[in-house]
Design a protein around this motif. Structure first.
Motif, PDB file in Angstrom:
ATOM      1  N   PHE A 210       0.838  -1.199   0.000  1.00 20.52           N
ATOM      2  CA  PHE A 210       0.000   0.000   0.000  1.00 20.52           C
ATOM      3  C   PHE A 210       0.874   1.250   0.000  1.00 20.52           C
ATOM      4  N   LEU A 211       1.923   1.259   0.812  1.00 23.84           N
ATOM      5  CA  LEU A 211       2.865   2.387   0.803  1.00 23.84           C
ATOM      6  C   LEU A 211       3.525   2.530  -0.569  1.00 23.84           C
ATOM      7  N   ALA A 212       3.830   1.388  -1.196  1.00 24.70           N
ATOM      8  CA  ALA A 212       4.414   1.441  -2.540  1.00 24.70           C
ATOM      9  C   ALA A 212       3.475   2.153  -3.502  1.00 24.70           C
ATOM     10  N   GLY A 213       2.170   1.920  -3.342  1.00 24.66           N
ATOM     11  CA  GLY A 213       1.196   2.591  -4.205  1.00 24.66           C
ATOM     12  C   GLY A 213       1.169   4.092  -3.990  1.00 24.66           C
ATOM     13  N   ILE A 214       1.281   4.539  -2.738  1.00 26.37           N
ATOM     14  CA  ILE A 214       1.322   5.979  -2.449  1.00 26.37           C
ATOM     15  C   ILE A 214       2.560   6.601  -3.075  1.00 26.37           C
ATOM     16  N   LEU A 215       3.708   5.971  -2.868  1.00 27.07           N
ATOM     17  CA  LEU A 215       4.961   6.476  -3.442  1.00 27.07           C
ATOM     18  C   LEU A 215       4.919   6.442  -4.962  1.00 27.07           C
ATOM     19  N   LEU A 216       4.297   5.406  -5.501  1.00 22.81           N
ATOM     20  CA  LEU A 216       4.210   5.268  -6.956  1.00 22.81           C
ATOM     21  C   LEU A 216       3.369   6.394  -7.548  1.00 22.81           C
ATOM     22  N   TYR A 217       2.281   6.735  -6.888  1.00 24.56           N
ATOM     23  CA  TYR A 217       1.450   7.823  -7.393  1.00 24.56           C
ATOM     24  C   TYR A 217       2.231   9.135  -7.439  1.00 24.56           C
ATOM     25  N   ARG A 218       2.975   9.403  -6.393  1.00 20.05           N
ATOM     26  CA  ARG A 218       3.750  10.646  -6.369  1.00 20.05           C
ATOM     27  C   ARG A 218       4.818  10.658  -7.448  1.00 20.05           C
ATOM     28  N   ALA A 219       5.420   9.492  -7.705  1.00 17.40           N
ATOM     29  CA  ALA A 219       6.396   9.390  -8.790  1.00 17.40           C
ATOM     30  C   ALA A 219       5.715   9.608 -10.143  1.00 17.40           C
ATOM     31  N   TRP A 220       4.526   9.039 -10.309  1.00 20.06           N
ATOM     32  CA  TRP A 220       3.762   9.217 -11.551  1.00 20.06           C
ATOM     33  C   TRP A 220       3.400  10.682 -11.756  1.00 20.06           C
ATOM     34  N   GLN A 221       3.003  11.352 -10.694  1.00 14.57           N
ATOM     35  CA  GLN A 221       2.678  12.772 -10.770  1.00 14.57           C
ATOM     36  C   GLN A 221       3.849  13.594 -11.293  1.00 14.57           C
ATOM     37  N   GLN A 222       5.042  13.176 -10.922  1.00 16.03           N
ATOM     38  CA  GLN A 222       6.247  13.902 -11.322  1.00 16.03           C
ATOM     39  C   GLN A 222       6.751  13.477 -12.696  1.00 16.03           C
ATOM     40  N   GLY A 223       6.006  12.597 -13.338  1.00 15.21           N
ATOM     41  CA  GLY A 223       6.353  12.197 -14.702  1.00 15.21           C
ATOM     42  C   GLY A 223       7.257  10.998 -14.814  1.00 15.21           C
ATOM     43  N   MET A 224       7.573  10.351 -13.708  1.00 17.47           N
ATOM     44  CA  MET A 224       8.448   9.179 -13.780  1.00 17.47           C
ATOM     45  C   MET A 224       7.832   8.106 -14.676  1.00 17.47           C
ATOM     46  N   GLY A 225       8.634   7.570 -15.566  1.00 15.35           N
ATOM     47  CA  GLY A 225       8.206   6.487 -16.447  1.00 15.35           C
ATOM     48  C   GLY A 225       7.494   6.937 -17.708  1.00 15.35           C
ATOM     49  N   ARG A 226       7.198   8.226 -17.826  1.00 12.46           N
ATOM     50  CA  ARG A 226       6.416   8.689 -18.975  1.00 12.46           C
ATOM     51  C   ARG A 226       7.136   8.428 -20.295  1.00 12.46           C
ATOM     52  N   ARG A 227       8.413   8.643 -20.328  1.00 13.39           N
ATOM     53  CA  ARG A 227       9.151   8.472 -21.585  1.00 13.39           C
ATOM     54  C   ARG A 227       9.174   7.017 -22.051  1.00 13.39           C
ATOM     55  N   TRP A 228       8.978   6.086 -21.097  1.00 15.17           N
ATOM     56  CA  TRP A 228       8.974   4.654 -21.451  1.00 15.17           C
ATOM     57  C   TRP A 228       7.564   4.096 -21.593  1.00 15.17           C
ATOM     58  N   ALA A 229       6.570   4.945 -21.422  1.00 15.76           N
ATOM     59  CA  ALA A 229       5.172   4.478 -21.463  1.00 15.76           C
ATOM     60  C   ALA A 229       4.723   4.314 -22.909  1.00 15.76           C
ATOM     61  N   THR A 230       5.129   3.225 -23.516  1.00 10.88           N
ATOM     62  CA  THR A 230       4.792   2.921 -24.907  1.00 10.88           C
ATOM     63  C   THR A 230       4.133   1.549 -24.972  1.00 10.88           C
ATOM     64  N   GLY A 231       3.581   1.238 -26.141  1.00  7.24           N
ATOM     65  CA  GLY A 231       2.962  -0.064 -26.331  1.00  7.24           C
ATOM     66  C   GLY A 231       3.913  -1.219 -26.079  1.00  7.24           C
ATOM     67  N   PRO A 232       5.128  -1.194 -26.659  1.00  8.30           N
ATOM     68  CA  PRO A 232       6.067  -2.287 -26.404  1.00  8.30           C
ATOM     69  C   PRO A 232       6.423  -2.446 -24.927  1.00  8.30           C
ATOM     70  N   THR A 233       6.568  -1.338 -24.216  1.00  2.97           N
ATOM     71  CA  THR A 233       6.877  -1.430 -22.780  1.00  2.97           C
ATOM     72  C   THR A 233       5.712  -2.047 -22.020  1.00  2.97           C
TER      73      THR A 233
END
Length: 368
Positions: A210-233
């Protein structure tokens, strides 16, 4: 959550269905007794690991609650009382309905669990007890709701933690769990009910997903992973989760690690990338049928095990017969889940939400 926000993360709603499906497949335990070596092998090597769907749900729960409620709780737009009322309204009605129906079935079979176990289950306190007759009482999968109730209660205070403190708590907690799992792997060989409870059921152990989900949301908000968010990924991450399910049995990973730790990284990465919604698979997950199945995933999660328990008596032991039974179970569980969602779960929750406007104040966010 606003309508716009919901649409932005609609692909995660559909993914909930596939996570619930994995859990359902892990409960095809009658395959273990099949005279077909192929079915026995399929269950042991792959289907049993479908319990990893629980990790997906715990991480997603932290992610979505942070998205829906963090700002509102911090600003006072939503009170803690309102938030808690809506969380209880989300999980208790269907839990109680299924639990009471299952009690009726067990009465007819003269197979009721001990009375304390029944009350602890209905109150969603049963996952705190190491006795399997308690934490797996009545509708077995409901132990996860006991954990979710614990997470929900802590959430208003967890989101007030600084990011640095939460990261430290998360890393420290995972390290302790890994050390404990290593010790258990060295000292315990094979299945142990206590190890199963400590690393699979115990709320404090599962809190870190559950804590991982909270941290993950904050990382997502900051754009983490966006550049790799493609169909192949996206496709690679789906394949990684499935490959991990095979690998843990193939490489004889100790059960203490299978229950949680092994699946946290691939499930967290899956949620992060799909949350960006930029790949082809994310687009496909916006299909209305998949959206309906995703919305009905909570009902599927709760109704499938009682149905399967009732139907297991018809297992024939043959490959054809057992596959036919599994198919019938899946079809009936999906039908029951959709009907339960449309005719009970959604209407009751909406009714309770309307009452909450006068009972505890207006909450502008939709329940998640």
């Amino acid at each position: 959550m606003t309508v716009q926000s919901h649409a932005k993360l609609a692909q995660l709603t559909s993914l909930r269905f596939f996570a619930a499906l994995l859990v359902l497949l892990s409960h095809l335990v009658f395959f273990e007794q099949s005279r077909s070596p192929a079915l026995r092998g399929l269950y042991e090597v792959f289907l049993r690991q479908g319990a990893c769907g629980v990790t997906f749900f715990f991480i997603l729960s932290g992610f979505i609650l942070t998205h829906a409620y963090e700002r509102a709780l911090k600003t006072g737009e939503v009170s803690v009382a309102t938030y808690l009322y809506r969380r209880l309204a989300r999980i208790f009605p269907l839990h109680l309905a299924v639990g009471l129906a299952f009690i009726g079935y067990l009465v007819l079979k003269n197979d009721l669990p001990p009375t304390p176990a029944i009350w602890l289950n209905l109150a969603l306190l049963h996952s705190w007890f190491p006795e399997p007759l308690i934490h797996y009482s009545l509708n077995g999968p409901s132990w996860t709701l006991s954990n979710e109730l614990f997470f929900y209660t802590l959430f208003p205070w967890l989101v007030k933690m600084s990011p640095k403190t939460m990261r430290s708590v998360f890393i420290g907690g995972i390290a302790v769990i890994a050390a404990g799992a290593s010790f258990a792997a060295m000292r315990v060989h094979g299945y142990s009910p206590f190890v199963d409870w400590l690393f699979y059921v115990f709320p404090l152990t599962r809190l870190f997903e559950f804590l991982a989900g909270i941290l993950l949301y904050r990382a997502w908000q900051q754009g983490m992973g966006r550049r790799w968010a493609t169909g192949p990924t996206e496709a690679l991450l789906v394949a990684t989760v499935l490959a991990t399910m095979f690998a843990v049995d193939w490489f004889s990973v100790p059960l203490a690690f299978r229950y949680q730790l092994v699946f946290v990284p691939p499930m967290a990465a899956l949620i992060l990338i799909f949350a960006h919604g930029r790949g082809a698979l994310s687009g496909m997950l916006h299909n209305p049928v998949l959206q309906l199945l995703g919305e009905a995933s909570f009902a599927l999660y709760l109704v499938h095990r009682p149905l399967m328990t009732f139907m297991e008596r018809w297992a024939s032991g043959t490959a054809a017969g057992d596959l036919a039974l599994a198919s019938a179970m899946l079809l009936l569980a999906l039908t029951a889940a959709i009907l339960t969602y449309l005719l009970f779960d959604r209407p009751v929750e909406r009714w309770l939400r309307r009452r909450s406007k006068s009972a505890v104040g207006r909450d502008p966010l939709a329940a998640q």
